[in-house]
Design a protein around this motif. Structure first.
Motif, mmCIF file in Angstrom:
data_model
loop_
_atom_site.group_PDB
_atom_site.id
_atom_site.type_symbol
_atom_site.label_atom_id
_atom_site.label_comp_id
_atom_site.label_asym_id
_atom_site.label_seq_id
_atom_site.Cartn_x
_atom_site.Cartn_y
_atom_site.Cartn_z
ATOM 1 N N GLY A 286 0.798 -1.222 0.000
ATOM 2 C CA GLY A 286 0.000 0.000 0.000
ATOM 3 C C GLY A 286 0.829 1.271 0.000
ATOM 4 O O GLY A 286 0.279 2.366 -0.046
ATOM 5 N N ARG A 287 2.130 1.149 0.053
ATOM 6 C CA ARG A 287 2.952 2.360 0.102
ATOM 7 C C ARG A 287 3.868 2.536 -1.102
ATOM 8 O O ARG A 287 4.541 3.549 -1.216
ATOM 9 N N CYS A 288 3.924 1.549 -1.966
ATOM 10 C CA CYS A 288 4.876 1.646 -3.073
ATOM 11 C C CYS A 288 4.374 2.639 -4.122
ATOM 12 O O CYS A 288 3.241 2.560 -4.572
ATOM 13 N N ILE A 289 5.239 3.573 -4.489
ATOM 14 C CA ILE A 289 4.875 4.571 -5.500
ATOM 15 C C ILE A 289 5.515 4.239 -6.851
ATOM 16 O O ILE A 289 5.529 5.059 -7.761
ATOM 17 N N ALA A 290 6.068 3.056 -6.965
ATOM 18 C CA ALA A 290 6.663 2.589 -8.229
ATOM 19 C C ALA A 290 7.793 3.486 -8.710
ATOM 20 O O ALA A 290 7.988 3.664 -9.902
ATOM 21 N N CYS A 291 8.550 4.043 -7.780
ATOM 22 C CA CYS A 291 9.620 4.948 -8.195
ATOM 23 C C CYS A 291 10.864 4.186 -8.639
ATOM 24 O O CYS A 291 11.728 4.723 -9.312
ATOM 25 N N ARG A 292 10.984 2.950 -8.260
ATOM 26 C CA ARG A 292 12.085 2.060 -8.643
ATOM 27 C C ARG A 292 13.457 2.514 -8.118
ATOM 28 O O ARG A 292 14.485 2.148 -8.672
ATOM 29 N N GLU B 139 4.388 -2.677 -12.103
ATOM 30 C CA GLU B 139 3.362 -1.653 -11.932
ATOM 31 C C GLU B 139 2.052 -2.090 -12.558
ATOM 32 O O GLU B 139 2.019 -2.579 -13.685
ATOM 33 N N PHE B 140 0.981 -1.915 -11.821
ATOM 34 C CA PHE B 140 -0.352 -2.204 -12.327
ATOM 35 C C PHE B 140 -1.200 -0.962 -12.181
ATOM 36 O O PHE B 140 -0.729 0.062 -11.720
ATOM 37 N N ARG B 141 -2.449 -1.071 -12.534
ATOM 38 C CA ARG B 141 -3.352 0.046 -12.296
ATOM 39 C C ARG B 141 -3.531 0.206 -10.800
ATOM 40 O O ARG B 141 -3.810 -0.784 -10.125
ATOM 41 N N ASP B 142 -3.302 1.358 -10.280
ATOM 42 C CA ASP B 142 -3.532 1.680 -8.863
ATOM 43 C C ASP B 142 -2.531 1.106 -7.875
ATOM 44 O O ASP B 142 -2.615 1.390 -6.693
ATOM 45 N N ILE B 143 -1.649 0.224 -8.318
ATOM 46 C CA ILE B 143 -0.781 -0.402 -7.319
ATOM 47 C C ILE B 143 0.498 -0.901 -7.982
ATOM 48 O O ILE B 143 0.508 -1.184 -9.180
ATOM 49 N N ALA B 144 1.547 -0.975 -7.206
ATOM 50 C CA ALA B 144 2.788 -1.546 -7.729
ATOM 51 C C ALA B 144 3.283 -2.582 -6.743
ATOM 52 O O ALA B 144 3.056 -2.475 -5.538
ATOM 53 N N THR C 174 9.242 5.778 0.656
ATOM 54 C CA THR C 174 7.943 5.735 1.339
ATOM 55 C C THR C 174 7.857 4.651 2.398
ATOM 56 O O THR C 174 6.780 4.377 2.915
#
Ligand code: SF4
Ligand code: SF4
Ligand code: SF4
Lengths: 680, 163
Positions: B10-16, B35-40, B125
């Motif tokens: 719930g905290r991943c912003i997909a910043c890599r 990465e998916f829709r709404d979540i990574a 995050t």
């Protein structure tokens, strides 16, 4: 020998600290520094921040253009010729034929020196790329609350009960700030995101107001309409600390949520809910960035948001504030140092006789030019028209960063003298008559001012490559060659000291102190024993009478609206792993391979209508140019909107129509058509 | 007290940033962010308590080190990739040069110096953290309790207001 030196991230305006790891004087990596505003955390660019330092493309010697291309020349020769040419042009056409682009990538000292050179040469034609990002903020906040800066600190964020994130996608532009935002959410804050795209920040939002690009004022006014109608405003705050509320009531009256729905596309019910959530939270923060500012109504957009925060009493208290988030590491500092055509350091108006005389006295001259100079887009136009003859560009790449690329190129080619001082041979440098090799962040010292007005010292970790020199050294040499008074700085601290004399907000921010206090000092800091100011506007606003001005604004449509020939709205955005014009980030293998190529987001409905497959090559055409990239079919953009990251030269498409007050171009809205090319 | 690597989706912003950091530390990234829709989903070795990779490895090349990390002894690995096949997350990958199985070792070198694995150290995050489970949960419980108190106070205030 392995060593750890405290570094300051060269990328966004967050102000993150890290250690630069060196081996025998060469940078080999970064290591989290336990502390700083980032608490040791970093985004991918921060992690890769040393990658470009030793890249083989670094400029190592001064270059001069000849008929056979660039040739290397000595520093003495380069500085001498540039100085002579500048003086010659001034002699022939007058000082206003000279222009200077300063840099939000360079230190306070360096920005200070460049604007000082411009002014001592007799012109106020000095500006920097805040013009393209937060010029609207500077104008809008100066008029409403009197200080063009973030009012609170990052530590206010977790204390807020509602965050209104407007035209801003921190998940990609300031990942480390998301740390604070998610902490606010952990503490029960509601998050409202206003954005035409469904960004990664929207993943964490309670509400997403997906407005049509360029309709921000209609939305903000409708929220204020609801807050006023429901009597949810902060009466006491409005009465005691602001002026102009009555005028606002009159203006927003017609902006019912239903009326705004028609303009913005956001359901009236959602507008109402967002307004109520925002106003009743008790403590709120409004954050914004380029999605709000890069419009022909940019300054008005900022005023509308300031009004919204003011009527709720969300300024000057813990957990509240106005947060314009800075995109480059020293946008705030470059503005503070007056790399702006209408002010001297510390936002002292060039037209204010008393203040101007004082600055002149410190600089050892009789007087300084009192006529406000030209902004970046105006200098470009003046160059195109042949009125501006010489342009000195430090650390900027307008060919990629400014709108309407073709026009910029034409203007630069028209100059009698173009000098570019940078760390790489950028697209802009390729057109220059002289290219001067500069030192990068880790190779020099000086102070930088992050988004929350935090001034931090940038320590030197390594030597510059070849003959590259710190920008302040180059400018000192130039100042001397130009025969300007008092240009005998022997180290960067001399300049820092002079800044404390000239800019009132920086009075107590000495280099000694900054080197000692690694966390830096937040301005205003009136004396050396002052702790700095984490929060502005606590008792009074920075306006002459101490009251904030509520300034109502009317919605005006963007400069271009879709028609038959150009049926789509084009907007631009940034991605987390690349930075601005790619000059630095694309020279990191780790970043380049993950964030490799341009694309355009297009909705599944539009893609289907046009028979475009995901990944297929498309051409985007606007009135100014065309651009080829891959289609990324995604529900993240609504029907009718095409969104492109601007890093790969998409500004060939964007509109250079200006906001009349802030002179910021409307980079966020242009109309376009999409052509299928086929093939992957 | 044993520290583990936790992933909070719930905290991943997909910043890599984790991927880039891992690559800097090891030359290859052993963590991948999907990465998916709404979540990574940042995916790396979970250093499972009942690790099937350890059980299946014919040469006993995979073992658990003193901090509990599941690591591969390169000198014993024969490159049969049974570990990859049985791993529920398909974690062990082929090292392109050595042609042996490689995977996350929780930054063994860093741990020796008392530092946290780099992915956890940089994650902006706290989507990845390296922590002791019990301490972590205690901290979470305390924060929940604080929220309850806050809600309670608010309720009392509202009552007073209407009363
Ligand atoms: S660093 Fe953290 S937030 Fe960023 S992708 Fe990795 S796990 Fe997600
Ligand atoms: S490799 Fe797979 S099975 Fe083995 S410990 Fe890691 S996640 Fe578990
Ligand atoms: S590939 Fe190596 S580590 Fe994996 S099961 Fe085979 S021998 Fe063991």
């Amino acid at each position: 020998m392995e060593e750890f030196k405290i570094g300051l991230c060269p990328y966004c305006g967050m102000g993150c600290r890290f250690y630069i790891k060196t081996l025998n004087g060469q940078p080999i990596g970064i290591e989290p520094y336990p502390g700083g505003v980032n608490e040791g955390k970093l985004c991918p660019k921060g992690v890769a921040a040393v990658d470009f330092l030793r890249h083989e493309d670094r400029l190592k010697k001064p270059l001069k253009r000849t008929e056979n291309g660039f040739v290397e020349i000595s520093w003495e020769q380069a500085i001498k010729e540039i100085a002579e040419k500048l003086l010659e042009i001034r002699e022939k056409y007058g000082p206003d034929a000279l222009g200077f682009f300063s840099s939000a990538r360079c230190s306070n000292e360096e920005n200070y020196l460049l604007q000082k050179i411009a002014r001592l040469l007799g012109t106020n034609n000095v500006d920097h790329c805040a013009r393209l990002c937060h010029a609207s903020t500077v104008v809008g906040l100066a008029q409403t609350v009197g200080a063009a800066a973030q009012s609170g600190s990052y530590t206010d964020i977790p204390k807020a009960k509602v965050l209104l994130i407007w035209g801003y996608n921190p998940s990609e532009t300031h990942p480390v700030l998301m740390r604070y935002i998610l902490r606010a959410r952990d503490n029960g804050a509601k998050i409202i995101v206003v954005d035409p795209r469904k960004t990664r920040t929207v993943w964490f939002a309670d509400m997403h107001l997906q407005l049509k690009p360029g309709t921000d004022i209609a939305l903000a006014n409708a929220m204020m309409h609801v807050i006023i109608e429901e009597r949810l405003y902060d009466r006491e705050f409005i009465m005691n600390r602001t002026k102009g509320f009555e005028k606002l009531i009159a203006v927003v009256q017609k902006y019912t949520p239903e009326y705004a729905e028609k303009i913005t596309g956001v359901p009236a019910k959602l507008i109402r809910e967002a307004a109520i959530t925002f106003a009743t939270a008790g403590r709120g923060i409004v954050m914004w960035a380029m999605g709000l500012t890069q419009h022909v109504t940019g300054a008005a957009n900022v005023k509308a948001l300031a009004d919204l925060a003011l009527i709720c009493g969300y300024v000057g208290r813990e957990g509240t504030g106005l947060f314009p988030m800075r995109g480059q590491n020293n946008v705030q500092g470059a503005c503070d140092m007056a790399a702006l055509p209408n002010v001297f350091p510390g936002y002292q108006k060039v037209t204010d006789d008393e203040k101007r005389k004082r600055v002149a006295e410190i600089w050892g001259v009789e007087d300084l030019p009192s006529k406000p100079g030209l902004t970046i887009p105006e200098m470009i136009d003046a160059a195109a028209k042949g009125e501006l003859k010489a342009l000195y560009i430090m650390g900027e790449n307008p060919i990629v960063s400014d709108p309407n690329t073709e026009h910029v190129i034409e203007a630069l080619k028209n100059l009698e003298l173009l000098v570019v001082q940078d760390i790489f041979l950028t697209e802009t440098a390729e057109l220059a008559h002289y290219v001067l090799p500069a030192a990068a962040y880790a190779e020099k010292e000086g102070s930088f001012t992050a988004s929350e007005r935090r001034v931090q010292w940038n320590f030197k970790a390594i030597e510059p490559p070849g003959e590259a020199k710190p920008d302040w050294v180059i400018l000192t040499m130039l100042g001397k060659a130009l025969g300007l008074p008092k240009f005998d700085y022997s180290d960067v601290e001399d300049i820092t000291r002079e800044i404390t004399l000239v800019a009132p907000q920086y009075r107590g921010i000495t280099s000694e102190r900054l080197k000692r206090e690694v966390m830096g000092v937040q301005w205003p800091c009136p004396s050396e024993d002052h702790p700095g100011t984490p929060r502005l506007h606590v008792e009074r606003f920075a306006t002459p009478d101490g009251k904030a001005n509520i300034i109502p604004v009317e919605f005006k449509p963007p400069a271009e609206e879709p028609d038959e020939e150009y049926p789509f709205i084009l907007t631009t955005f940034r991605i987390v792993g690349q930075y601005h014009t790619l000059t630095m980030s694309n020279r990191s293998e780790s970043l380049k391979k993950r964030w490799s190529s341009p694309y355009a987001q297009i909705s599944p409905e539009d893609a289907k209508k046009m028979g475009i497959q995901d990944g297929e090559m498309i051409r985007i055409v606007t009135r100014r140019g065309s651009y080829t990239c891959r289609a990324a079919v995604t529900e993240d953009v609504p029907e009718g909107v095409i969104a492109v990251p601007w890093h790969w030269g998409a500004n060939i498409l964007t509109n250079d129509a200006l906001d009349p007050e802030a002179k910021i171009p409307e980079l966020k809205v242009a109309v376009c058509r999409v052509e299928k090319i086929g093939g992957c | 007290m044993e520290k583990k690597l936790f992933i909070n989706l719930g905290r991943c912003i997909a910043c890599r940033a984790c991927e880039v950091a891992c690559e800097k530390e090891h030359g290859i990234s052993f963590i991948t962010v999907y990465e998916f829709r709404d979540i990574a989903v940042p995916l790396n070795c979970r250093h499972c308590e009942k690790a099937p990779c350890i059980e299946v490895c014919p040469t006993k090349a995979i073992y658990r080190d003193e901090d509990g990390a599941v690591v591969i002894d390169e000198s014993k690995c024969i490159g049969c990739y049974m570990c990859s096949a049985v791993c529920p997350y398909a974690i062990p990958i082929v090292d392109p040069i050595k042609e042996l199985a490689v995977k996350c070792d929780l930054c063994a070198e860093r741990r020796k110096e008392g530092r946290d694995p780099l992915c956890a150290a940089v994650c902006p995050t706290d989507a990845i953290i390296y922590a002791d489970l019990n301490e972590l949960m205690e901290e979470k419980r305390r924060r929940k309790a604080e929220r309850i108190v806050e809600a309670q106070r608010k309720a009392v205030e509202t009552l007073a207001y209407f009363g």
